[in-house]
Design an enzyme around this catalytic site. Sequence first.
Site, PDB file in Angstrom:
ATOM      1  N   THR A   1      -7.649 -38.510   6.022  1.00  0.00           N
ATOM      2  CA  THR A   1      -6.780 -39.421   5.271  1.00  0.00           C
ATOM      3  C   THR A   1      -5.327 -39.302   5.699  1.00  0.00           C
ATOM      4  O   THR A   1      -4.882 -38.240   6.163  1.00  0.00           O
ATOM      5  CB  THR A   1      -6.884 -39.106   3.762  1.00  0.00           C
ATOM      6  OG1 THR A   1      -5.868 -39.834   3.041  1.00  0.00           O
ATOM      7  CG2 THR A   1      -6.657 -37.633   3.472  1.00  0.00           C
TER       8      THR A   1
ATOM      9  N   TYR B   1      -5.532 -33.013  -2.919  1.00  0.00           N
ATOM     10  CA  TYR B   1      -6.442 -33.889  -2.174  1.00  0.00           C
ATOM     11  C   TYR B   1      -6.135 -33.838  -0.676  1.00  0.00           C
ATOM     12  O   TYR B   1      -7.014 -33.585   0.151  1.00  0.00           O
ATOM     13  CB  TYR B   1      -6.320 -35.331  -2.697  1.00  0.00           C
ATOM     14  CG  TYR B   1      -6.997 -36.342  -1.800  1.00  0.00           C
ATOM     15  CD1 TYR B   1      -8.375 -36.334  -1.633  1.00  0.00           C
ATOM     16  CD2 TYR B   1      -6.256 -37.301  -1.102  1.00  0.00           C
ATOM     17  CE1 TYR B   1      -8.999 -37.245  -0.796  1.00  0.00           C
ATOM     18  CE2 TYR B   1      -6.864 -38.213  -0.264  1.00  0.00           C
ATOM     19  CZ  TYR B   1      -8.244 -38.181  -0.113  1.00  0.00           C
ATOM     20  OH  TYR B   1      -8.853 -39.073   0.723  1.00  0.00           O
TER      21      TYR B   1
ATOM     22  N   HIS C   1      -7.362 -48.165  -7.365  1.00  0.00           N
ATOM     23  CA  HIS C   1      -6.739 -48.770  -6.188  1.00  0.00           C
ATOM     24  C   HIS C   1      -6.184 -50.156  -6.485  1.00  0.00           C
ATOM     25  O   HIS C   1      -6.748 -50.929  -7.268  1.00  0.00           O
ATOM     26  CB  HIS C   1      -7.737 -48.827  -5.032  1.00  0.00           C
ATOM     27  CG  HIS C   1      -8.122 -47.466  -4.543  1.00  0.00           C
ATOM     28  ND1 HIS C   1      -9.369 -46.931  -4.715  1.00  0.00           N
ATOM     29  CD2 HIS C   1      -7.390 -46.520  -3.920  1.00  0.00           C
ATOM     30  CE1 HIS C   1      -9.390 -45.712  -4.207  1.00  0.00           C
ATOM     31  NE2 HIS C   1      -8.208 -45.434  -3.715  1.00  0.00           N
TER      32      HIS C   1
ATOM     33  N   ARG D   1       2.190 -50.391   2.083  1.00  0.00           N
ATOM     34  CA  ARG D   1       0.997 -49.676   2.548  1.00  0.00           C
ATOM     35  C   ARG D   1       0.334 -50.448   3.682  1.00  0.00           C
ATOM     36  O   ARG D   1       0.484 -51.659   3.806  1.00  0.00           O
ATOM     37  CB  ARG D   1      -0.020 -49.516   1.410  1.00  0.00           C
ATOM     38  CG  ARG D   1       0.445 -48.613   0.277  1.00  0.00           C
ATOM     39  CD  ARG D   1       0.447 -47.160   0.724  1.00  0.00           C
ATOM     40  NE  ARG D   1       0.885 -46.249  -0.338  1.00  0.00           N
ATOM     41  CZ  ARG D   1       2.158 -45.944  -0.592  1.00  0.00           C
ATOM     42  NH1 ARG D   1       3.141 -46.483   0.116  1.00  0.00           N
ATOM     43  NH2 ARG D   1       2.458 -45.090  -1.547  1.00  0.00           N
TER      44      ARG D   1
HETATM   45  N1  UFG Z   1      -0.221 -49.416  -7.315  1.00  0.00           N
HETATM   46  C1  UFG Z   1       0.340 -50.168  -8.327  1.00  0.00           C
HETATM   47  N2  UFG Z   1      -0.415 -50.417  -9.429  1.00  0.00           N
HETATM   48  C2  UFG Z   1      -1.690 -49.961  -9.586  1.00  0.00           C
HETATM   49  C3  UFG Z   1      -2.264 -49.201  -8.519  1.00  0.00           C
HETATM   50  C4  UFG Z   1      -1.494 -48.950  -7.412  1.00  0.00           C
HETATM   51  O1  UFG Z   1       1.492 -50.589  -8.255  1.00  0.00           O
HETATM   52  O2  UFG Z   1      -2.305 -50.199 -10.629  1.00  0.00           O
HETATM   53  C5  UFG Z   1       0.571 -49.169  -6.105  1.00  0.00           C
HETATM   54  C6  UFG Z   1       0.725 -47.694  -5.808  1.00  0.00           C
HETATM   55  O3  UFG Z   1       1.838 -47.185  -6.485  1.00  0.00           O
HETATM   56  C7  UFG Z   1       0.882 -47.711  -4.286  1.00  0.00           C
HETATM   57  C8  UFG Z   1       0.053 -48.917  -3.838  1.00  0.00           C
HETATM   58  O4  UFG Z   1      -0.131 -49.710  -5.005  1.00  0.00           O
HETATM   59  O5  UFG Z   1       2.202 -47.948  -3.951  1.00  0.00           O
HETATM   60  C9  UFG Z   1      -1.303 -48.535  -3.307  1.00  0.00           C
HETATM   61  O6  UFG Z   1      -1.922 -47.666  -4.237  1.00  0.00           O
HETATM   62  P1  UFG Z   1      -3.453 -47.247  -4.172  1.00  0.00           P
HETATM   63  O7  UFG Z   1      -3.713 -46.389  -5.374  1.00  0.00           O
HETATM   64  O8  UFG Z   1      -4.289 -48.464  -3.977  1.00  0.00           O
HETATM   65  O9  UFG Z   1      -3.565 -46.398  -2.834  1.00  0.00           O
HETATM   66  P2  UFG Z   1      -2.708 -45.115  -2.384  1.00  0.00           P
HETATM   67  O10 UFG Z   1      -1.768 -45.601  -1.337  1.00  0.00           O
HETATM   68  O11 UFG Z   1      -2.145 -44.374  -3.510  1.00  0.00           O
HETATM   69  O12 UFG Z   1      -3.871 -44.182  -1.841  1.00  0.00           O
HETATM   70  C10 UFG Z   1      -4.535 -44.365  -0.633  1.00  0.00           C
HETATM   71  C11 UFG Z   1      -5.934 -43.786  -0.738  1.00  0.00           C
HETATM   72  C12 UFG Z   1      -5.865 -42.320  -1.022  1.00  0.00           C
HETATM   73  C13 UFG Z   1      -5.031 -41.645   0.048  1.00  0.00           C
HETATM   74  C14 UFG Z   1      -3.700 -42.311   0.215  1.00  0.00           C
HETATM   75  C15 UFG Z   1      -3.043 -41.787   1.438  1.00  0.00           C
HETATM   76  O13 UFG Z   1      -6.630 -44.432  -1.757  1.00  0.00           O
HETATM   77  O14 UFG Z   1      -7.175 -41.781  -1.020  1.00  0.00           O
HETATM   78  O15 UFG Z   1      -3.831 -43.719   0.392  1.00  0.00           O
HETATM   79  O16 UFG Z   1      -1.710 -41.604   1.193  1.00  0.00           O
HETATM   80  F1  UFG Z   1      -4.799 -40.358  -0.281  1.00  0.00           F
END
Ligand code: UFG
Length: 323
Positions: free
Chosen positions: A116, A140, A188, A220
């Site tokens: 990851t 994680y 997510h 992202r």
């Molecule tokens: N977000 C929101 N609202 C929500 C959910 C997410 O604004 O309800 C934002 C988060 O703050 C983030 C973006 O959307 O900025 C993406 O969030 P996700 O939770 O979809 O994904 P992450 O980037 O947090 O996580 C992903 C993988 C993880 C991994 C990470 C690597 O799901 O397993 O990337 O940094 F660890």
Amino acid sequence: MQKILVVGGAGFIGSHMVKMLGQRGCQVTTLDDLTSGHRDAVLVGDLVQGDMADRALLDGVLSRGFDAVMHFASFIEVGESVQQPARYYQNNVVKTLALLDAMRAHGVQRFIFSSTAATFGEPQYTPMDEQHPQHPVNPYGRTKLMVEQLLADYERAYGLRSVCLRYFNAAGADPEGQLGERHQPETHLIPLALQVAAGRRAHLQVFGRDYDTPDGTCVRDYVHVQDLCAAHWLALQSLMGGAGSQKYNLGSGRGFSVQEVIDTVQRVTGRPMALMDQPRRLGDPARLVADPGLAQRVLGWQAQFTDLDTIIAHAWRWENRKG
Ligand code: UFG
């Protein structure tokens, strides 16, 4: 015919991989304990229900003989890993070790590991290539880095060859509509936004609008699950061809902000979405974007579904199919 064991093959990415391996003529066995995976997501081959650290079970499965093992069976929630690190170290590290030791005992020498972007921690520069320092900022990410490190030791000592694939933000769904994301609970961004669009959720929380990004929301790199699977396929062929261990960052190389995701979801679904602005979520870097150049050059991998509309359209079809 290649014989592949897919551990965690009933989960989101694993189930897409099982389908692809079947389409490409492999003989596939899935091992999954079904705590978060789904029996009906395993479309090809046979499913063994059980724990990847159950040595007696593994001895039985591995005695069938496999060319390679692909390992998708990890806990993936950053926040939960901070609250319950023991669960994460146990599942993601200790059980992976048990799997590797069973492989060793049965002479299975090729391993493809779902790593990851979280192994990098706070980005020092973007896009992030394989040279970027790895300083994970949560349990994680640390569990995944530990496995990356122990794989290097296992290669030196035991000749186990592996490919570590560091996913950025896995997204989308099976382009043929048979499979998709079914996390419980869902954390997510894209599936949550689609649940709001479908009327299954009242609003979408936006975690922070004060980041140092063009529109203030986090950026992202969303990479289609089908593209991730294609990278696994190429990694497998590389190991089968005799290549040594490798590590790759897998993303499209393009960043989209949370607001751009919201705008795209509204455009693709044609539904308005209620938003609720929230403070920043702990541990979210402003910008995470991959440099996929190495995977392109060495494996010949090229993401096909880089268009966010397509990624979201596939996930939307899946969201609606669930009824
Ligand atoms: N977000 C929101 N609202 C929500 C959910 C997410 O604004 O309800 C934002 C988060 O703050 C983030 C973006 O959307 O900025 C993406 O969030 P996700 O939770 O979809 O994904 P992450 O980037 O947090 O996580 C992903 C993988 C993880 C991994 C990470 C690597 O799901 O397993 O990337 O940094 F660890």
